[in-house]
Design a protein around this motif. Structure first.
Motif, mmCIF file in Angstrom:
data_model
loop_
_atom_site.group_PDB
_atom_site.id
_atom_site.type_symbol
_atom_site.label_atom_id
_atom_site.label_comp_id
_atom_site.label_asym_id
_atom_site.label_seq_id
_atom_site.Cartn_x
_atom_site.Cartn_y
_atom_site.Cartn_z
ATOM 1 N N GLN A 161 5.388 9.210 6.261
ATOM 2 C CA GLN A 161 4.826 10.502 6.669
ATOM 3 C C GLN A 161 3.436 10.895 6.593
ATOM 4 O O GLN A 161 2.914 11.181 7.392
ATOM 5 N N VAL A 162 2.861 10.569 5.462
ATOM 6 C CA VAL A 162 1.565 11.292 5.384
ATOM 7 C C VAL A 162 0.332 10.127 5.717
ATOM 8 O O VAL A 162 -0.668 10.552 5.778
ATOM 9 N N LEU A 163 0.962 9.010 5.917
ATOM 10 C CA LEU A 163 -0.290 7.813 6.336
ATOM 11 C C LEU A 163 -0.290 7.770 7.719
ATOM 12 O O LEU A 163 0.229 6.652 8.246
ATOM 13 N N GLN A 164 -0.640 8.740 8.591
ATOM 14 C CA GLN A 164 -0.776 8.592 9.782
ATOM 15 C C GLN A 164 -1.867 8.980 10.573
ATOM 16 O O GLN A 164 -2.139 9.364 11.604
ATOM 17 N N ASN A 165 -2.931 9.173 9.594
ATOM 18 C CA ASN A 165 -4.327 9.322 10.237
ATOM 19 C C ASN A 165 -5.362 8.342 9.350
ATOM 20 O O ASN A 165 -4.993 7.879 8.445
ATOM 21 N N LYS A 166 -6.443 8.321 10.331
ATOM 22 C CA LYS A 166 -7.528 7.373 9.840
ATOM 23 C C LYS A 166 -7.839 7.574 8.290
ATOM 24 O O LYS A 166 -7.905 6.663 7.443
ATOM 25 N N GLU A 167 -7.977 8.917 7.836
ATOM 26 C CA GLU A 167 -8.607 9.402 6.676
ATOM 27 C C GLU A 167 -7.717 8.880 5.552
ATOM 28 O O GLU A 167 -8.092 8.637 4.339
ATOM 29 N N THR A 190 -8.471 6.393 2.528
ATOM 30 C CA THR A 190 -8.366 7.093 0.869
ATOM 31 C C THR A 190 -7.332 6.217 0.063
ATOM 32 O O THR A 190 -7.574 5.836 -0.694
ATOM 33 N N ALA A 191 -6.120 6.025 0.841
ATOM 34 C CA ALA A 191 -5.077 5.383 0.015
ATOM 35 C C ALA A 191 -5.358 4.051 -0.284
ATOM 36 O O ALA A 191 -5.265 3.672 -1.391
ATOM 37 N N THR A 192 -6.104 3.325 0.558
ATOM 38 C CA THR A 192 -6.754 1.928 0.360
ATOM 39 C C THR A 192 -7.613 1.896 -0.703
ATOM 40 O O THR A 192 -7.691 1.009 -1.730
ATOM 41 N N LEU A 227 0.836 -1.036 -0.090
ATOM 42 C CA LEU A 227 -0.063 0.013 0.023
ATOM 43 C C LEU A 227 0.951 1.362 -0.068
ATOM 44 O O LEU A 227 0.641 2.102 -0.734
ATOM 45 N N ASP A 228 1.682 1.477 1.069
ATOM 46 C CA ASP A 228 2.652 2.727 1.083
ATOM 47 C C ASP A 228 3.419 2.984 -0.133
ATOM 48 O O ASP A 228 3.847 3.746 -0.588
ATOM 49 N N GLY A 229 3.774 1.783 -1.025
ATOM 50 C CA GLY A 229 4.665 1.907 -2.264
ATOM 51 C C GLY A 229 3.668 2.031 -3.384
ATOM 52 O O GLY A 229 4.312 2.186 -4.666
ATOM 53 N N SER A 230 2.286 2.320 -3.167
ATOM 54 C CA SER A 230 1.523 2.443 -4.375
ATOM 55 C C SER A 230 0.487 3.587 -4.207
ATOM 56 O O SER A 230 -0.439 3.660 -4.647
ATOM 57 N N LEU A 231 1.114 4.783 -3.628
ATOM 58 C CA LEU A 231 0.095 6.002 -3.478
ATOM 59 C C LEU A 231 0.186 6.655 -4.835
ATOM 60 O O LEU A 231 0.917 6.894 -5.518
ATOM 61 N N ARG A 232 -1.093 7.390 -4.974
ATOM 62 C CA ARG A 232 -1.349 8.058 -6.179
ATOM 63 C C ARG A 232 -0.409 9.477 -5.651
ATOM 64 O O ARG A 232 -0.472 10.174 -4.649
ATOM 65 N N PRO A 233 0.464 9.989 -6.541
ATOM 66 C CA PRO A 233 1.399 11.195 -6.558
ATOM 67 C C PRO A 233 0.405 12.451 -6.362
ATOM 68 O O PRO A 233 0.517 13.297 -5.033
ATOM 69 N N GLU A 234 -0.666 12.322 -7.042
ATOM 70 C CA GLU A 234 -1.592 13.505 -6.880
ATOM 71 C C GLU A 234 -2.223 13.600 -5.557
ATOM 72 O O GLU A 234 -2.562 14.903 -4.967
ATOM 73 N N THR A 235 -2.417 12.536 -4.929
ATOM 74 C CA THR A 235 -3.124 12.454 -3.735
ATOM 75 C C THR A 235 -2.136 13.068 -2.792
ATOM 76 O O THR A 235 -2.541 13.679 -1.748
ATOM 77 N N VAL A 236 -1.029 12.483 -2.651
ATOM 78 C CA VAL A 236 0.152 12.930 -1.565
ATOM 79 C C VAL A 236 0.406 14.216 -1.779
ATOM 80 O O VAL A 236 0.312 15.140 -0.714
ATOM 81 N N GLN A 237 0.326 14.864 -3.197
ATOM 82 C CA GLN A 237 0.753 16.253 -3.155
ATOM 83 C C GLN A 237 -0.631 17.005 -2.375
ATOM 84 O O GLN A 237 -0.323 18.148 -1.701
ATOM 85 N N GLN A 238 -1.590 16.766 -2.716
ATOM 86 C CA GLN A 238 -2.884 17.365 -2.089
ATOM 87 C C GLN A 238 -2.748 17.212 -0.362
ATOM 88 O O GLN A 238 -2.971 18.429 0.444
ATOM 89 N N MET A 247 2.217 -1.122 12.035
ATOM 90 C CA MET A 247 3.226 -0.185 12.910
ATOM 91 C C MET A 247 3.773 1.053 12.444
ATOM 92 O O MET A 247 4.176 1.915 13.276
ATOM 93 N N LYS A 248 4.048 1.168 10.934
ATOM 94 C CA LYS A 248 4.539 2.297 10.507
ATOM 95 C C LYS A 248 3.669 3.474 10.847
ATOM 96 O O LYS A 248 4.113 4.653 10.596
ATOM 97 N N HIS A 249 2.438 3.134 10.780
ATOM 98 C CA HIS A 249 1.270 4.234 10.929
ATOM 99 C C HIS A 249 0.818 4.523 12.036
ATOM 100 O O HIS A 249 -0.356 4.992 12.344
ATOM 101 N N THR A 250 1.611 4.224 13.239
ATOM 102 C CA THR A 250 1.312 4.571 14.368
ATOM 103 C C THR A 250 2.164 5.673 15.123
ATOM 104 O O THR A 250 2.193 5.690 16.327
ATOM 105 N N GLN A 251 2.755 6.273 14.320
ATOM 106 C CA GLN A 251 3.648 7.351 14.891
ATOM 107 C C GLN A 251 3.081 8.757 15.391
ATOM 108 O O GLN A 251 3.700 9.462 16.106
ATOM 109 N N GLU A 252 1.756 8.863 15.089
ATOM 110 C CA GLU A 252 1.053 9.911 15.588
ATOM 111 C C GLU A 252 -0.313 9.976 16.370
ATOM 112 O O GLU A 252 -1.111 10.621 16.325
ATOM 113 N N GLY A 253 -0.275 8.637 17.111
ATOM 114 C CA GLY A 253 -1.259 8.308 17.971
ATOM 115 C C GLY A 253 -2.094 7.288 17.622
ATOM 116 O O GLY A 253 -3.032 6.772 18.587
#
Ligand SMILES: [Zn+2]
Length: 339
Positions: free
Chosen positions: A67-73, A77-79, A17-28, A101-107
């Motif tokens: 860095q960007v995959l640290q909240n539920k939304e 969305t990425a999935t 999943l983390d290696g397959s994000l849409r660049p446009e979404t990450v930019q947003q 566990m990579k996505h538990t850095q911000e709570g």
């Protein structure tokens, strides 16, 4: 692109999943946080260059996704978007993996991360009519305690979005043999698993994975160095999740890729893209690479999809449905060919 490759019902078993994000979404997402960045810059941070031949360069591309995959939304969305993209590529069933566990850095808790990804996948199943499940990755180099949390989450959501676990990360630095405890626990809890092995490390790594009870091997291409191991993989029916373009980029393989040789030896080969964005690929490009660089044909690709259906982490009923869809396509194509 050959139209028949696009139409072929495809199964993807190895996709991060983390290696397959849409660049446009990450930019947003970055812009929402107040960063100014153009799309080309985002792409440079997410994708390896076409001529990438280094594992280090490859691994750096996972920093921004973490860095960007640290909240539920964002996780949801990425999935959702990944399954939507897979549908457009003609994928009928996909097993998407990530290391919660990579996505538990911000709570977020491990369970919350997994639940968010399931939510995104379920939304895609409903809207896009695609099927699939999630694989939770334990990480090489992580604390045992953290990896045990992943096993616990997998047990909690098993059959309700999660199908299995995996072991990912730097194989050469953290050998497979050190992770027996985690997979003993998975066996006790009845959680099936695949293990990344024989990618950055050699045949011993694959043997350890088999000894633990892995039902599939992620990559596994370095079994080519051990004839006995090839025989074992054939007789015990353990498929390899082979990702050709990624293997070349990370230098798991130097020189000619052994996919054709392994297939002809009778190994149950399946094909996946590993990371759509990091590798700048997708399942269609992987198939095209195979057709251009080996003697394998579309018929072989269909057989590889049947292999994938047989060894997907799903129910016998679902496997039969997937195989029926592939065979229906095969029969239709044969008729068209005869005409
Ligand atoms: Zn992988």
């Amino acid at each position: 692109m050959q139209e028949s490759i696009r139409k072929m019902p495809k199964i993807v078993l190895h996709l991060h999943l983390d290696g397959s994000l849409r660049p446009e979404t990450v930019q947003q997402w970055l812009q929402e946080k107040g960063h100014t960045c153009d799309l080309e810059e985002v792409k440079r941070n997410l994708m390896v260059e076409k001529d990438c031949r280094s594992l280090n360069e490859y691994l750096q591309k996972f920093d921004l996704p973490a860095q960007v995959l640290q909240n539920k939304e964002h996780i949801k969305t990425a999935t959702y978007e990944l399954f939507e993209d897979l549908k457009k590529q003609g994928v009928i069933y996909a097993e998407v993996r990530f290391a919660p566990m990579k996505h538990t850095q911000e709570g977020l808790t491990c369970d919350e991360v997994v639940a968010s990804a399931i939510e995104g996948m379920n939304m895609a199943k409903e809207k896009c009519k695609i099927d699939g499940s999630l694989i939770l990755c334990c990480m090489r180099g992580d604390r045992v305690l953290d990896n045990k949390q992943v096993v616990d989450s997998a047990k909690k959501f098993l059959g309700r979005g999660v199908s299995s676990i995996d072991l990912a990360g730097a194989e050469a630095l953290f050998p497979t043999k050190d992770y027996e405890e985690i997979f003993n626990e998975a066996n006790i809890k009845g959680i099936p698993f695949t293990i990344h092995a024989g990618e950055a490390d050699g045949p011993e790594s694959i043997k350890d994975a088999l000894r633990f009870g892995a039902k599939r091997i992620g990559h596994g291409v370095r079994c080519i160095e051990d004839e006995e191991l090839i025989k074992t993989l054939v007789t015990t029916e353990i498929p390899l999740e082979i990702c050709p373009i990624s293997n070349l980029q990370t230098q798991a393989i130097q020189g000619k890729h052994p996919i054709e040789e392994l297939y002809k030896e009778g190994i149950l080969v399946t094909i996946s893209p590993d990371n759509d964005t990091v590798s700048n690929t997708n399942i269609i490009e992987e198939y095209e690479w195979i057709l251009q660089n080996t003697e394998l044909t579309e018929k072989d690709l269909i057989q590889m999809n049947i292999n994938a259906a047989r060894f997907a982490f799903t129910t016998p009923v679902k496997k039969a449905e997937l195989i029926a869809k592939i065979q229906e396509y095969q029969n239709k194509e044969n008729k068209e060919f005869i005409k």
